[in-house]
Design a protein around this motif. Structure first.
Motif, PDB file in Angstrom:
ATOM      1  N   PRO A  13       0.805  -1.231   0.000  1.00 41.38           N
ATOM      2  CA  PRO A  13       0.000   0.000   0.000  1.00 41.38           C
ATOM      3  C   PRO A  13       0.837   1.281   0.000  1.00 41.38           C
ATOM      4  CG  PRO A  13      -0.024  -1.019   2.167  1.00 41.38           C
ATOM      5  CD  PRO A  13       0.697  -1.967   1.245  1.00 41.38           C
ATOM      6  N   ASP A  14       0.177   2.372  -0.329  1.00 41.24           N
ATOM      7  CA  ASP A  14       0.739   3.719  -0.292  1.00 41.24           C
ATOM      8  C   ASP A  14       1.084   4.052   1.163  1.00 41.24           C
ATOM      9  OD1 ASP A  14       0.994   6.552  -0.102  1.00 41.24           O
ATOM     10  OD2 ASP A  14      -0.365   6.850  -1.780  1.00 41.24           O
ATOM     11  N   LEU A  15       2.300   4.528   1.407  1.00 42.92           N
ATOM     12  CA  LEU A  15       2.725   4.892   2.762  1.00 42.92           C
ATOM     13  C   LEU A  15       2.972   6.386   2.921  1.00 42.92           C
ATOM     14  CD1 LEU A  15       5.310   2.046   3.525  1.00 42.92           C
ATOM     15  CD2 LEU A  15       2.891   2.128   4.132  1.00 42.92           C
ATOM     16  N   THR A  16       2.609   7.179   1.916  1.00 51.15           N
ATOM     17  CA  THR A  16       2.923   8.606   1.967  1.00 51.15           C
ATOM     18  C   THR A  16       2.228   9.333   3.112  1.00 51.15           C
ATOM     19  OG1 THR A  16       1.208   9.098   0.335  1.00 51.15           O
ATOM     20  CG2 THR A  16       3.457   8.796  -0.484  1.00 51.15           C
ATOM     21  N   LYS A  17       1.097   8.810   3.594  1.00 54.91           N
ATOM     22  CA  LYS A  17       0.375   9.438   4.712  1.00 54.91           C
ATOM     23  C   LYS A  17       0.044   8.405   5.777  1.00 54.91           C
ATOM     24  CE  LYS A  17      -1.438  13.072   1.848  1.00 54.91           C
ATOM     25  NZ  LYS A  17      -2.559  13.867   1.419  1.00 54.91           N
ATOM     26  N   VAL A  18       0.908   7.403   5.925  1.00 56.66           N
ATOM     27  CA  VAL A  18       0.637   6.308   6.855  1.00 56.66           C
ATOM     28  C   VAL A  18       0.554   6.792   8.302  1.00 56.66           C
ATOM     29  CG1 VAL A  18       3.056   5.591   7.179  1.00 56.66           C
ATOM     30  CG2 VAL A  18       1.216   3.907   7.364  1.00 56.66           C
ATOM     31  N   LYS A  35       3.232   5.517  15.830  1.00 52.97           N
ATOM     32  CA  LYS A  35       4.561   4.909  15.761  1.00 52.97           C
ATOM     33  C   LYS A  35       4.523   3.479  16.293  1.00 52.97           C
ATOM     34  CE  LYS A  35       9.183   4.907  17.586  1.00 52.97           C
ATOM     35  NZ  LYS A  35      10.005   5.193  18.719  1.00 52.97           N
ATOM     36  N   ASP A  36       3.847   3.273  17.431  1.00 51.14           N
ATOM     37  CA  ASP A  36       3.782   1.936  18.026  1.00 51.14           C
ATOM     38  C   ASP A  36       3.042   0.949  17.131  1.00 51.14           C
ATOM     39  OD1 ASP A  36       5.253   2.715  20.243  1.00 51.14           O
ATOM     40  OD2 ASP A  36       3.472   3.209  21.428  1.00 51.14           O
ATOM     41  N   GLU A  37       1.994   1.411  16.480  1.00 55.27           N
ATOM     42  CA  GLU A  37       1.254   0.535  15.567  1.00 55.27           C
ATOM     43  C   GLU A  37       2.103   0.168  14.344  1.00 55.27           C
ATOM     44  OE1 GLU A  37      -3.382   1.832  16.287  1.00 55.27           O
ATOM     45  OE2 GLU A  37      -2.074   3.239  15.225  1.00 55.27           O
ATOM     46  N   ILE A  38       2.843   1.141  13.832  1.00 53.47           N
ATOM     47  CA  ILE A  38       3.721   0.874  12.695  1.00 53.47           C
ATOM     48  C   ILE A  38       4.824  -0.089  13.107  1.00 53.47           C
ATOM     49  CG2 ILE A  38       5.397   1.904  11.093  1.00 53.47           C
ATOM     50  CD1 ILE A  38       3.587   4.461  11.180  1.00 53.47           C
ATOM     51  N   LEU A  39       5.373   0.113  14.293  1.00 53.34           N
ATOM     52  CA  LEU A  39       6.410  -0.780  14.806  1.00 53.34           C
ATOM     53  C   LEU A  39       5.879  -2.205  14.940  1.00 53.34           C
ATOM     54  CD1 LEU A  39       9.313  -0.933  15.785  1.00 53.34           C
ATOM     55  CD2 LEU A  39       8.511  -0.297  18.061  1.00 53.34           C
ATOM     56  N   ASP A  40       4.639  -2.338  15.396  1.00 54.49           N
ATOM     57  CA  ASP A  40       4.016  -3.656  15.514  1.00 54.49           C
ATOM     58  C   ASP A  40       3.875  -4.320  14.139  1.00 54.49           C
ATOM     59  OD1 ASP A  40       2.536  -5.704  17.164  1.00 54.49           O
ATOM     60  OD2 ASP A  40       0.941  -5.134  15.766  1.00 54.49           O
ATOM     61  N   ILE A  41       3.496  -3.540  13.147  1.00 51.17           N
ATOM     62  CA  ILE A  41       3.365  -4.073  11.783  1.00 51.17           C
ATOM     63  C   ILE A  41       4.730  -4.509  11.259  1.00 51.17           C
ATOM     64  CG2 ILE A  41       2.804  -3.480   9.382  1.00 51.17           C
ATOM     65  CD1 ILE A  41       0.593  -1.610  10.589  1.00 51.17           C
ATOM     66  N   VAL A  85      12.512   3.560  11.470  1.00 50.11           N
ATOM     67  CA  VAL A  85      11.553   3.556  10.360  1.00 50.11           C
ATOM     68  C   VAL A  85      10.152   3.865  10.868  1.00 50.11           C
ATOM     69  CG1 VAL A  85      10.437   2.079   8.637  1.00 50.11           C
ATOM     70  CG2 VAL A  85      12.926   2.064   8.871  1.00 50.11           C
ATOM     71  N   ALA A  86       9.762   3.275  11.999  1.00 47.71           N
ATOM     72  CA  ALA A  86       8.426   3.523  12.558  1.00 47.71           C
ATOM     73  C   ALA A  86       8.251   4.996  12.900  1.00 47.71           C
ATOM     74  CB  ALA A  86       8.199   2.645  13.793  1.00 47.71           C
ATOM     75  N   GLN A  87       9.271   5.600  13.502  1.00 48.23           N
ATOM     76  CA  GLN A  87       9.201   7.030  13.843  1.00 48.23           C
ATOM     77  C   GLN A  87       9.072   7.874  12.577  1.00 48.23           C
ATOM     78  OE1 GLN A  87       9.091   8.628  16.911  1.00 48.23           O
ATOM     79  NE2 GLN A  87       8.692  10.422  15.646  1.00 48.23           N
ATOM     80  N   TRP A  88       9.883   7.563  11.594  1.00 49.06           N
ATOM     81  CA  TRP A  88       9.899   8.320  10.339  1.00 49.06           C
ATOM     82  C   TRP A  88       8.556   8.194   9.615  1.00 49.06           C
ATOM     83  CZ3 TRP A  88      10.513   6.849   4.973  1.00 49.06           C
ATOM     84  CH2 TRP A  88      10.917   7.898   4.136  1.00 49.06           C
ATOM     85  N   LEU A  89       8.033   6.987   9.529  1.00 48.96           N
ATOM     86  CA  LEU A  89       6.738   6.787   8.856  1.00 48.96           C
ATOM     87  C   LEU A  89       5.596   7.425   9.628  1.00 48.96           C
ATOM     88  CD1 LEU A  89       7.104   3.118   7.580  1.00 48.96           C
ATOM     89  CD2 LEU A  89       7.094   5.203   6.184  1.00 48.96           C
ATOM     90  N   ALA A  90       5.666   7.397  10.967  1.00 47.71           N
ATOM     91  CA  ALA A  90       4.602   7.990  11.783  1.00 47.71           C
ATOM     92  C   ALA A  90       4.506   9.498  11.556  1.00 47.71           C
ATOM     93  CB  ALA A  90       4.843   7.688  13.260  1.00 47.71           C
ATOM     94  N   GLU A  91       5.584  10.119  11.126  1.00 47.64           N
ATOM     95  CA  GLU A  91       5.590  11.567  10.855  1.00 47.64           C
ATOM     96  C   GLU A  91       5.007  11.894   9.478  1.00 47.64           C
ATOM     97  OE1 GLU A  91       9.677  12.600  11.490  1.00 47.64           O
ATOM     98  OE2 GLU A  91       9.540  12.228  13.649  1.00 47.64           O
ATOM     99  N   LYS A  92       4.731  10.901   8.683  1.00 46.61           N
ATOM    100  CA  LYS A  92       4.168  11.118   7.340  1.00 46.61           C
ATOM    101  C   LYS A  92       2.655  11.218   7.452  1.00 46.61           C
ATOM    102  CE  LYS A  92       7.862   9.522   4.605  1.00 46.61           C
ATOM    103  NZ  LYS A  92       8.276  10.885   4.354  1.00 46.61           N
ATOM    104  N   LYS A  93       2.150  12.447   7.407  1.00 46.54           N
ATOM    105  CA  LYS A  93       0.713  12.683   7.596  1.00 46.54           C
ATOM    106  C   LYS A  93       0.147  13.502   6.474  1.00 46.54           C
ATOM    107  CE  LYS A  93       1.259  12.140  12.413  1.00 46.54           C
ATOM    108  NZ  LYS A  93       0.783  12.234  13.701  1.00 46.54           N
TER     109      LYS A  93
END
Length: 105
Positions: free
Chosen positions: A59-64, A70-76, A97-105
């Motif tokens: 899936p698209d992660l540009t606004k994940v 962050k915790d949910e992304i880390l779990d994934i 990576v989880a921190q970085w992706l969590a900032e993508k909103k």
């Protein structure tokens, strides 16, 4: 064998030397962490999520970050989800990576 050992020792000395030169603002550290996370994502995730994170097989992660914390992304990252296998990114890399992706909103 000696050449490899020399390279490892030299590399470790460079890393320690550069770390000792650190200090300064948190912005530089955040930029470095972001660059590190972006590199990890490029190496480990772009084959499925695309180089621009707009999706592909995955899936698209540009606004994940607007969907998951962050915790949910880390779990994934740790346990996988859907067709994503577990452990593609692990340890400290997964945290970055989880921190970085969590900032993508």
């Amino acid at each position: 064998m000696k050449k490899k050992l020399g390279t490892i020792i030299f590399g470790a000395a460079m890393v320690m030397g550069l770390a000792a030169c650190g200090g300064g603002s948190d912005d530089g550290e955040k930029d470095t962490a972001s660059a590190g996370a972006a590199k990890i994502v490029d190496q480990k995730c772009s084959s499925c999520h695309g180089g621009d994170l707009k999706g592909g097989m995955g899936p698209d992660l540009t606004k994940v970050g607007s969907k998951y914390s962050k915790d949910e992304i880390l779990d994934i990252l740790k346990n996988g989800k859907g067709s994503m296998p577990p452990g593609v990114v692990s340890g400290d890399d997964a945290d970055q990576v989880a921190q970085w992706l969590a900032e993508k909103k």
